[in-house]
Design a protein around this motif. Sequence first.
Motif: not given
Length: 234
Positions: A18-37
């Motif tokens: 419903r409202d996801v915002s994020l960014r990934v910079e060059t060379g980064e490892i970015v994790a996306l966490l959250g429960s099932n669903g």
Amino acid sequence: MLEVSELGYSYAGAIAVRDVSLRVETGEIVALLGSNGAGKSTTVRMIAGALRPQRGLIVFNGQDVTHAECHDMVPRGVALCPEGRLVMPQMTVRENLLMGGYTQRDRAERDAAMDEMFTAFPRLAERRSQVAGLMSGGEQQMLAIARALMSRPKLLILDEPSLGLAPKLVRELFDLILSINARGTSILLVEQNARQALRISTRAYVLEKGATVREDLSANLIGDDAIRSAFLGA
């Protein structure tokens, strides 16, 4: 490299994101966490072009790719290694890799990419003529990652890569992810093993009920009591 703003998506009227915002910079490892669903897989499928967002904006390398499809995103430099591996079970290891390298029009380039994969994944080199369906779970995960890398992506999206793997293989997998990143590939990592994901990532986002509710440096999140209670079992 990647900027995602206010994404939304519903399946047959049921809101997944419903409202996801994020960014990934060059060379980064970015994790996306959250429960099932929480909407993690739906989010990365939209970024990769497998699903078309119903609202929001996706910008990759300065270009609006909100409505681009998978076959557009791969040549742009985005590759998704999906949850559940989804290797082609009746095809050999080599044939699976060839499918991953379909954007390499030059045969020499494609062969060079395959040689790189066999060097990086010696087990796959040993099994190059074996059908993928007869391989172990760990071997199939290696193949799925190698198949995604065949297109030489700028951004590699990994959706639950450690799911179902034995602890020893999980450690090897995360070492592999670090080595891929060290060679210059940015990584967006969806991972149920939150402790390992935070250990190797620079920053992380927390999703809850289809929305981004937290962004911080991974080192800060590891020490956060709420995060530890929700995701780290402590």
